[in-house]
Design a protein around this motif. Structure first.
Motif, PDB file in Angstrom:
ATOM      1  N   PRO A   1      91.593  65.419  46.602  1.00 52.40           N
ATOM      2  CA  PRO A   1      91.723  66.182  47.850  1.00 52.40           C
ATOM      3  C   PRO A   1      91.089  65.477  49.046  1.00 52.40           C
ATOM      4  CG  PRO A   1      91.098  67.645  46.053  1.00 52.40           C
ATOM      5  CD  PRO A   1      91.004  66.236  45.528  1.00 52.40           C
ATOM      6  N   ILE A   2      89.937  64.818  48.849  1.00 54.05           N
ATOM      7  CA  ILE A   2      89.304  64.064  49.941  1.00 54.05           C
ATOM      8  C   ILE A   2      90.223  62.944  50.411  1.00 54.05           C
ATOM      9  CG2 ILE A   2      87.411  62.483  50.526  1.00 54.05           C
ATOM     10  CD1 ILE A   2      85.589  64.168  48.765  1.00 54.05           C
TER      11      ILE A   2
ATOM     12  N   PHE B   1      93.484  62.874  50.346  1.00 51.25           N
ATOM     13  CA  PHE B   1      94.544  63.456  51.172  1.00 51.25           C
ATOM     14  C   PHE B   1      94.031  63.801  52.566  1.00 51.25           C
ATOM     15  CE2 PHE B   1      97.073  64.108  47.329  1.00 51.25           C
ATOM     16  CZ  PHE B   1      98.361  63.957  47.815  1.00 51.25           C
ATOM     17  N   ILE B   2      92.853  64.378  52.643  1.00 52.85           N
ATOM     18  CA  ILE B   2      92.281  64.766  53.939  1.00 52.85           C
ATOM     19  C   ILE B   2      92.072  63.536  54.822  1.00 52.85           C
ATOM     20  CG2 ILE B   2      90.224  65.723  55.066  1.00 52.85           C
ATOM     21  CD1 ILE B   2      89.969  67.596  52.606  1.00 52.85           C
ATOM     22  N   LEU B   3      91.493  62.477  54.252  1.00 50.84           N
ATOM     23  CA  LEU B   3      91.249  61.253  55.020  1.00 50.84           C
ATOM     24  C   LEU B   3      92.558  60.599  55.443  1.00 50.84           C
ATOM     25  CD1 LEU B   3      88.299  59.621  53.011  1.00 50.84           C
ATOM     26  CD2 LEU B   3      88.193  60.990  55.098  1.00 50.84           C
TER      27      LEU B   3
ATOM     28  N   THR C   1      87.721  63.845  44.460  1.00 52.60           N
ATOM     29  CA  THR C   1      88.169  62.642  45.166  1.00 52.60           C
ATOM     30  C   THR C   1      89.594  62.731  45.682  1.00 52.60           C
ATOM     31  OG1 THR C   1      88.786  61.609  43.054  1.00 52.60           O
ATOM     32  CG2 THR C   1      86.581  61.139  43.921  1.00 52.60           C
TER      33      THR C   1
ATOM     34  N   LEU D   1      88.651  55.860  52.153  1.00 51.27           N
ATOM     35  CA  LEU D   1      89.949  56.237  51.601  1.00 51.27           C
ATOM     36  C   LEU D   1      90.420  55.205  50.580  1.00 51.27           C
ATOM     37  CD1 LEU D   1      92.836  57.633  51.673  1.00 51.27           C
ATOM     38  CD2 LEU D   1      93.339  56.140  53.588  1.00 51.27           C
TER      39      LEU D   1
ATOM     40  N   THR E   1      96.403  59.370  59.711  1.00 52.53           N
ATOM     41  CA  THR E   1      97.778  59.504  60.192  1.00 52.53           C
ATOM     42  C   THR E   1      97.797  60.096  61.601  1.00 52.53           C
ATOM     43  OG1 THR E   1      98.619  59.806  57.942  1.00 52.53           O
ATOM     44  CG2 THR E   1     100.013  60.564  59.747  1.00 52.53           C
TER      45      THR E   1
ATOM     46  N   ILE F   1      95.449  62.096  56.001  1.00 50.05           N
ATOM     47  CA  ILE F   1      96.020  62.903  57.079  1.00 50.05           C
ATOM     48  C   ILE F   1      95.274  62.633  58.393  1.00 50.05           C
ATOM     49  CG2 ILE F   1      96.325  65.264  57.933  1.00 50.05           C
ATOM     50  CD1 ILE F   1      96.840  66.069  54.970  1.00 50.05           C
ATOM     51  N   PHE F   2      93.943  62.513  58.308  1.00 47.40           N
ATOM     52  CA  PHE F   2      93.144  62.209  59.504  1.00 47.40           C
ATOM     53  C   PHE F   2      93.575  60.880  60.114  1.00 47.40           C
ATOM     54  CE2 PHE F   2      89.510  59.743  61.120  1.00 47.40           C
ATOM     55  CZ  PHE F   2      89.180  60.511  62.234  1.00 47.40           C
TER      56      PHE F   2
END
Length: 449
Positions: free
Chosen positions: A177-178, A180-182, A175, A311, A187, A184-185
């Protein structure tokens, strides 16, 4: 030391679980409002300083209490200070964890309902007035509110039943890492809006004229609550630590990630708000009314809103796992098994959540001193238990525990010397308590700011 006690499987797993624990509701819906009131860029400068000078020392102290005792939040104080009443710090933390979990379950239930609404198009292509009506109908619907809270708590129970290593650590590796990815997306998406960069630059430009005693108190409170100190959460997580991890170093890394995440949230939200001339405010409406209205004006806005809701759900869920574990751990031996203890504590949290959820609907007219049940629970947990627990933790670690024990735990598995140790101890014993007392007195209205 409890040699049979479960431990984290890896440093990465422990770190991700701790990061998941500190990323919660406050970082997403309170932070934009407080940052806007505290001069934007100047907020982050002061937030960074307060986090490392005031809050980080208590976080380190909670980890030390946990690892040194290898016990749950209540038993830890019994082991380290036998035949005293210090174990009430742990009891207070367990109570606070259950109350905050009840609040999280209500918000988590709303998010689940909104994910369904977003996927079915129920909140797409409608204006802010209709979105406000939709949110009001959702929160006032007793069946939806109770079912959402029950599903959220049930998901928590399923993970916590698996234990620390196979449950919380394993899910955190997925969860966080996901998340962070979401983030950044979102952003990147936000920065593609018209005038977004100019708006963000305007917001991030430090405005120290906006800093006063009131905003300092707001930043202090945000820093404490965003790091989850004061409810023995990190005492519980620290009790599963082995001696191979440097507590000060990993604590500093977690604090740094917390600041980074807060900044990413600002970058993800503020360009969108300012591009459409919307003022941020500290309320759930910013998530369920204002942001959807902005997303509805964008290409692929419906998809972006679903991403944002996922998120937010991950942030809420990862924090709630630590809350349930903190409350469950003291009762595993007392009730005979982790399974029974988890179901009992989860059931208690749900019983507390139900009347709080109903305070938005059928019980909205029932108040205590002018506050709804939800507001009472939120106030007691956030404004009383959290700062009081943090204060007592600082005093316990700073003045009650032997200095040799503190030095051994502080320097274990690191090259940190006595100079760093004494700086930490000074902050813990004097700077942090003074800051907490200011927050507490301001929260209860004793101070005129």
């Amino acid at each position: 030391m409890d040699t049979n006690r479960e431990q984290w499987g890896s440093k990465l797993g422990f770190t991700l679980a701790s990061v998941g624990a500190v990323i919660g509701i406050g970082a997403i819906w309170k932070m934009p409002y407080i940052a806007s009131k505290a001069g934007g860029g100047s907020f982050f400068i002061i937030f960074l300083l307060i986090t490392f000078i005031v809050v980080l020392p208590i976080l380190i102290g909670e980890y030390i209490v946990g690892r040194a005792s290898q016990r749950d939040a209540i038993s830890a104080y019994k082991v380290l200070a036998p035949k005293t009443h210090w174990n009430w710090v742990g009891k207070l933390g367990v109570l606070g964890s259950i109350l905050v979990l009840a609040i999280y379950s209500i918000v988590g239930g709303w998010i689940i309902a909104y994910i369904i609404k977003a996927l079915t198009g129920a909140v797409s292509h409608i204006d802010e007035g209709q979105l406000a009506l939709q949110f009001g109908l959702t929160t006032a619907n007793s069946a939806t509110a109770i079912a959402g809270a029950a599903i959220f708590i049930l998901l928590n129970i399923v993970i916590v039943l698996q234990g620390v290593n196979k449950g919380i650590e394993r899910i955190s590796k997925i969860t966080v890492p996901i998340l962070f990815i979401l983030l950044i997306f979102l952003t990147i998406l936000s920065l593609t809006l018209s005038n977004a960069v100019e708006g963000l630059a305007h917001f991030l430009k430090p405005d120290f004229s906006a800093i006063n005693s009131k905003t300092i108190i707001l930043i202090l409170g945000q820093s404490f609550f965003s790091m989850s100190v004061g409810i023995s959460l990190m005492v519980t997580y620290g009790s599963y630590l082995n001696d191979d991890i440097s507590i000060p170093k990993v604590s500093a890394f977690i604090a740094l990630l917390n600041v980074l995440i807060s900044m990413l949230v600002a970058v993800a939200i503020f360009p969108a708000l300012f591009s459409f001339g919307v003022e941020p405010y500290a309320d759930s409406g910013i998530l369920f009314v204002v942001l959807p209205s902005i997303f509805n004006r964008l290409s692929f806005g419906s998809f972006a809103f679903v991403v944002f809701l996922v998120l937010f759900f991950i942030a809420t869920f990862s924090s709630s796992l630590s809350l349930l574990e903190t409350a469950v751990a003291p009762f595993v031996k007392r009730l005979g098994s982790r399974t029974f203890a988890t179901w009992v504590i989860g059931g208690i949290a749900l019983l507390i959540a139900i009347p709080a959820a109903l305070s938005f609907g059928s019980w909205s007219n029932f108040t205590i001193f002018g506050f709804t049940i939800f507001e009472v629970i939120d106030y007691v947990a956030s404004n009383i238990i959290l700062p009081l627990g943090a204060l007592l933790t600082a005093l316990f670690v700073g003045f009650r525990l032997p200095r040799k024990l503190l030095l051994d735990e502080f320097t274990k598995s690191s090259n940190l010397g006595k100079k760093t140790f004494f700086i930490w101890l000074l902050s813990l014993k004097y700077i942090a308590p003074i800051a907490i007392i200011l927050i507490f007195l301001s929260a209860i209205g004793v101070l005129p700011f």
